[in-house]
Motif scaffolding. Structure first.
Motif, PDB file in Angstrom:
ATOM      1  N   PHE A  26       0.839  -1.362  -0.154  1.00  0.00           N
ATOM      2  CA  PHE A  26      -0.030   0.093   0.100  1.00  0.00           C
ATOM      3  C   PHE A  26       0.820   1.224  -0.010  1.00  0.00           C
ATOM      4  CE2 PHE A  26      -2.422   3.454   2.109  1.00  0.00           C
ATOM      5  CZ  PHE A  26      -3.576   3.449   1.247  1.00  0.00           C
ATOM      6  N   ALA A  29       2.578   1.822  -3.227  1.00  0.00           N
ATOM      7  CA  ALA A  29       1.930   2.006  -4.470  1.00  0.00           C
ATOM      8  C   ALA A  29       1.156   3.411  -4.235  1.00  0.00           C
ATOM      9  CB  ALA A  29       0.938   0.920  -4.803  1.00  0.00           C
ATOM     10  N   ARG A  30       0.537   3.653  -3.141  1.00  0.00           N
ATOM     11  CA  ARG A  30      -0.133   4.779  -3.020  1.00  0.00           C
ATOM     12  C   ARG A  30       0.525   5.996  -2.496  1.00  0.00           C
ATOM     13  NH1 ARG A  30      -2.763   2.439  -6.519  1.00  0.00           N
ATOM     14  NH2 ARG A  30      -4.689   1.199  -5.738  1.00  0.00           N
ATOM     15  N   TYR A  36       2.878  -1.821  -9.932  1.00  0.00           N
ATOM     16  CA  TYR A  36       3.063  -3.107  -9.359  1.00  0.00           C
ATOM     17  C   TYR A  36       4.187  -3.917  -9.500  1.00  0.00           C
ATOM     18  CZ  TYR A  36      -2.017  -1.841  -8.724  1.00  0.00           C
ATOM     19  OH  TYR A  36      -3.236  -1.553  -8.492  1.00  0.00           O
ATOM     20  N   LYS A  51      -1.903  -6.901  -6.449  1.00  0.00           N
ATOM     21  CA  LYS A  51      -3.032  -6.404  -6.605  1.00  0.00           C
ATOM     22  C   LYS A  51      -4.108  -6.604  -5.495  1.00  0.00           C
ATOM     23  CE  LYS A  51      -2.617  -6.290 -11.687  1.00  0.00           C
ATOM     24  NZ  LYS A  51      -3.030  -7.042 -12.735  1.00  0.00           N
ATOM     25  N   TYR A  53      -3.323  -7.591  -2.399  1.00  0.00           N
ATOM     26  CA  TYR A  53      -2.860  -6.754  -1.131  1.00  0.00           C
ATOM     27  C   TYR A  53      -3.520  -5.387  -1.242  1.00  0.00           C
ATOM     28  CZ  TYR A  53       0.831 -10.346  -0.568  1.00  0.00           C
ATOM     29  OH  TYR A  53       1.653 -11.350  -0.310  1.00  0.00           O
ATOM     30  N   LEU A  54      -3.296  -4.585  -2.485  1.00  0.00           N
ATOM     31  CA  LEU A  54      -4.116  -3.489  -2.489  1.00  0.00           C
ATOM     32  C   LEU A  54      -5.501  -3.572  -2.133  1.00  0.00           C
ATOM     33  CD1 LEU A  54      -1.928  -1.891  -5.155  1.00  0.00           C
ATOM     34  CD2 LEU A  54      -1.629  -1.408  -2.470  1.00  0.00           C
TER      35      LEU A  54
END
Length: 75
Positions: A26, A29-30, A36, A51, A53-54
């Motif tokens: 998280f 990515a964020r 990814y 994917k 996990y997010l």
């Protein structure tokens, strides 16, 4: 004030309630803006796991945030 409370709640959830790989995925990515593919290599997992996990993180955040809101007394 409400935004800072939301951020504090999200950070608490991230640190206390999610698995380490979900947390790292998280954040990468964020917050850090990694792709990814790069996250998958760093965490030694597949892109589909990243994917997942997010998705898990977002569902958990959504569920927890809305459950907190429903616990607040009406004004």
């Amino acid at each position: 004030m409400a935004i800072s409370q939301l951020v504090a709640t999200a950070l608490h959830i991230l640190n206390e309630e999610l698995d380490e790989k979900v947390q790292r995925a998280f954040i990468m990515a964020r917050v850090e803006g990694h792709f990814y593919r790069d996250i998958a290599v760093t965490l030694s997992v597949s892109e589909s796991s990243v994917k997942q996990y997010l998705t898990k993180a977002m569902i958990h955040f959504h569920t927890r945030i809305f459950s907190l809101e429903s616990d607040e007394p009406e004004s």
